[in-house]
Design an enzyme around this catalytic site. Structure first.
Site, PDB file in Angstrom:
ATOM      1  CB  VAL A 171      -0.535   3.848   6.611  1.00 39.02           C
ATOM      2  CG1 VAL A 171      -0.023   5.046   5.501  1.00 39.02           C
ATOM      3  CG2 VAL A 171      -1.347   2.773   6.052  1.00 39.02           C
ATOM      4  CG  ASP A 172      -1.030  -1.020   8.118  1.00 39.83           C
ATOM      5  OD1 ASP A 172      -2.070  -0.351   8.271  1.00 39.83           O
ATOM      6  OD2 ASP A 172      -0.964  -1.974   7.272  1.00 39.83           O
ATOM      7  CG  MET A 193      -7.142   2.276   5.992  1.00 42.82           C
ATOM      8  SD  MET A 193      -5.658   2.688   4.589  1.00 42.82           S
ATOM      9  CE  MET A 193      -6.663   2.220   3.359  1.00 42.82           C
ATOM     10  N   GLY A 194      -6.698  -0.244   9.499  1.00 47.65           N
ATOM     11  CA  GLY A 194      -5.836  -0.950  10.590  1.00 47.65           C
ATOM     12  C   GLY A 194      -6.692  -2.091  10.639  1.00 47.65           C
ATOM     13  N   GLY A 244       0.865  -1.285  -0.074  1.00 46.07           N
ATOM     14  CA  GLY A 244      -0.052  -0.151   0.137  1.00 46.07           C
ATOM     15  C   GLY A 244       0.842   1.283  -0.190  1.00 46.07           C
ATOM     16  NE  ARG A 263      -3.338   3.608   0.549  1.00 47.96           N
ATOM     17  CZ  ARG A 263      -3.081   2.420  -0.003  1.00 47.96           C
ATOM     18  NH1 ARG A 263      -3.190   1.068   0.913  1.00 47.96           N
ATOM     19  NH2 ARG A 263      -3.228   1.872  -1.237  1.00 47.96           N
TER      20      ARG A 263
END
Lengths: 420, 420
Positions: free
Chosen positions: B143-144, B190-191, B13, B300
């Site tokens: 981004v995680d 997200m996540g 991603g 993101r």
């Protein structure tokens, strides 16, 4: 003649710049101390007047009021409430007049959309009728951009900017992922009745192939087969497809697609969200991996990337309301007037409240391309100036600093009345 | 020794700042013309190497490369592809070596998350084994924020900033509307496995009563009854409730709530979206009017409000990769190291790829409050520095100007191989 106070209130869905209008009203009133008393804000719109719940803005520092210019949403609270006709409920009007008289209010500035202009118009007429004439000035505000006569509505330019930026950025993301992952991205935006906001997404497309590739408007009947063919052609040509859809798209029977029957595990109807329905359709019929977003309040609250033009216009409306009220104007809504010419110039105009109350301005037919899936050059020419300029709020610790008002209530003078 | 070329690729991603790392690599390599040949970028990540589809970055102007620093998403394309074990598919590795040898590639810089670090590690080991040792450097990006050893992952700080700003802004909006309209707002972020991004929303709360009031983490089992009680208490106390939920929240059986059975009119499972489910639950059990948003790729890709700290770190990683490669380092992933002290300071560190490949860094237990619905001071202390500073892109016609690369392919030297 004693100085009169101003009653200012915010109504309907709030925006990134409605507080800029409040700022314009209050800062300007403070400059005319000889002629104007205090600006009282209605707590939660006109409900504040009916409940005699007035906020004394004179208790806020100049710094706090200045911060309103860059603070999103409604600092005094808003409401969804429309005044009934006088004949239906004369008590409500009597109550309004009582409250206004008790607090020496001579000016009623109502900041909202079509319904709110109707309210302002009713107050203008009935107050005269009841022998306590109030100077009523409507201040336009609506992200829907659907008020007539005014060139545009404050709040819209900032939503438009946010939507165009968001689909540009997400479009680049999908393009990056499209080799062997996500190929379709759908962003759902506000606009139940008109496609103004969806159209704004089209500004992101500067060259053939740029996102968004497809825009779905409530003004065009949704045709699943044709839509799927467009998506498929786009993916085959550009390797991905970025779509902006209005929440208000409808089928051939005029029913909202978003109401077309999602049910949860318990059999309850699932409310809202046309983007996931379109995504499912694409997945089922074309097999493409998709992502979707629904921006909801984020789009209209995004003060961090507001349009400077929008902020300037919103502020100017508030400022001008005070000036025109002092000049004796009444029963008008202020407007933004576009000055003809190659460079975008504007000024504050006005129109009788009778002309705007409850009238909706549709997205012109000539703003949508022949095929129904994008915007025309005429639309770009109209809309591009409205998103010009950035007006960044101040930041502290990495986050925008927004006004925190004290919102101190004016002591009540009347007996409680259970009107609303 | 002839100068070797660099192969740089983006994987998984994409983020708002991965191109800043690319910018750091390319600008720095251009400064070491004596020692380094050309930076070839893989079109669509490592697929570009396997397909011998290399992009010649030397054909891009200095201006275009400089623009990468403020351009979101993956300018050369990314992919979701993990190299198999050598034993499973030796041909793939042979192909990689053939392509690298044909194009005189001596450095492999892979910019991605845990899977990508595993790929970089495999390339380091196998290339040595096959007699064409390549200098492999992993560049963290996700981004995680779930890579181990590094203090944080470039891309996360900008998402965190966007999420915190968005819930602050939307929170003000709901507060304005709560008198007689919307009372609950839910933003889904997200996540899937970890609550890092949801936790970032908590930074928006500076005082008791600020949004968000509730955060739902995948690390805590979702308890509908308790959740509803929290929401109800919050609305009764503050007149509204703003919620951030991770997409990955699970029920007692460990199943995703988002998979809990929405079906469309045709009986097809509805994919994705825990926010509308929570909203329906609230509406049904508490009767509050709600709104919800699902930000998906917007979070993101939001380069328009990227964290300056994040951008600086992303750039520094790219720059340092070139410097350490020239210094003979190999089989390492670069890291961000936090320098202990009251002021936030950082430097670029490194760790063996063996230490990071496929290892996930969970959100520490002590970052979630005892009740499971918010973040602790420890979490704030860790996260606040990562969203510091704004790094606005340049604007033209009201929109951010992002790089448009030519992405010209390097002429192929090998026969086509249908590997991927």
């Amino acid at each position: 003649m004693t100085k009169k106070n101003i009653f200012y209130a915010q109504s309907g869905g709030v925006t990134a710049v409605i507080n800029a209008t409040a700022c314009g009203v209050i800062e300007t009133a403070r400059k005319f101390k000889e002629d104007i008393g205090t600006v009282y804000a209605g707590r939660d719109g006109i409900l504040g007047a009916l409940r005699e719940d007035l906020i004394d803005t004179s208790q806020e520092s100049d710094e706090s009021i200045a911060m309103l210019r860059h603070t999103p949403a409604g600092a005094f609270g808003s409401c969804r409430y429309q005044l009934p006709a006088y004949e239906e409920n004369p008590e409500i009007y009597q109550r309004l007049i009582d409250v206004f008289a008790a607090h020496n209010i001579g000016y009623f500035f109502y900041n909202g959309g079509g319904d709110s202009q109707d309210t302002a118009n009713k107050v203008a007429k009935v107050s005269k009728q009841l022998g306590y004439p109030i100077t009523c000035i409507g201040l336009p505000k609506t992200v829907d951009n659907d008020l007539p006569i005014t060139d545009n509505c404050p709040g819209f330019g900032s939503v438009a900017k946010y939507i165009a930026i968001s689909i540009r950025e997400a479009g680049l993301d999908v393009a990056s992922m499209s080799a062997n992952s996500t190929k379709v991205f759908i962003m759902e935006v506000m606009g139940r009745h008109a496609g103004w906001i969806a159209a704004a997404g089209g500004l992101a497309q500067e060259q053939e192939g740029d996102a968004p590739h497809i825009i779905l408007f409530p003004e065009r009947t949704f045709n699943a087969k044709e839509f799927l063919q467009k998506v498929d052609e786009c993916v085959k040509r550009h390797s991905y497809c970025a779509i902006v859809t209005s929440e208000g798209i409808k089928n051939g029977e005029g029913n909202l697609i978003s109401n077309s029957g999602l049910k949860d595990a318990f059999g309850n109807a699932q409310l809202g969200g046309v983007a996931p329905l379109l995504a499912n359709l694409i997945q089922k019929e074309l097999g493409y991996k998709y992502h979707w977003a629904l921006v909801d309040y984020l789009q209209r609250a995004a003060r961090h990337i507001a349009s400077k033009t929008d902020v300037d216009q919103a502020y100017a409306l508030g400022k001008t309301a005070v000036e025109r009220a002092l000049a004796g104007k009444n029963a008008i809504m202020l407007t933004i007037e576009r000055i003809p010419g190659d460079t975008y110039l504007w000024k504050i105009g006005e129109t009788a409240l009778d002309n705007v109350a409850l009238v909706e301005q549709p997205l012109p037919d000539e703003y949508i391309t022949q095929d129904g899936y994008h915007i025309t050059q005429a639309c770009r020419d109209y809309m591009a100036p409205l998103i010009q300029g950035e007006d960044y709020p101040p930041y502290k610790n990495g986050l925008p600093q927004y006004a925190r008002l004290k919102n101190i209530a004016v002591p009540k003078k009347l007996e409680e009345a259970s009107i609303v």
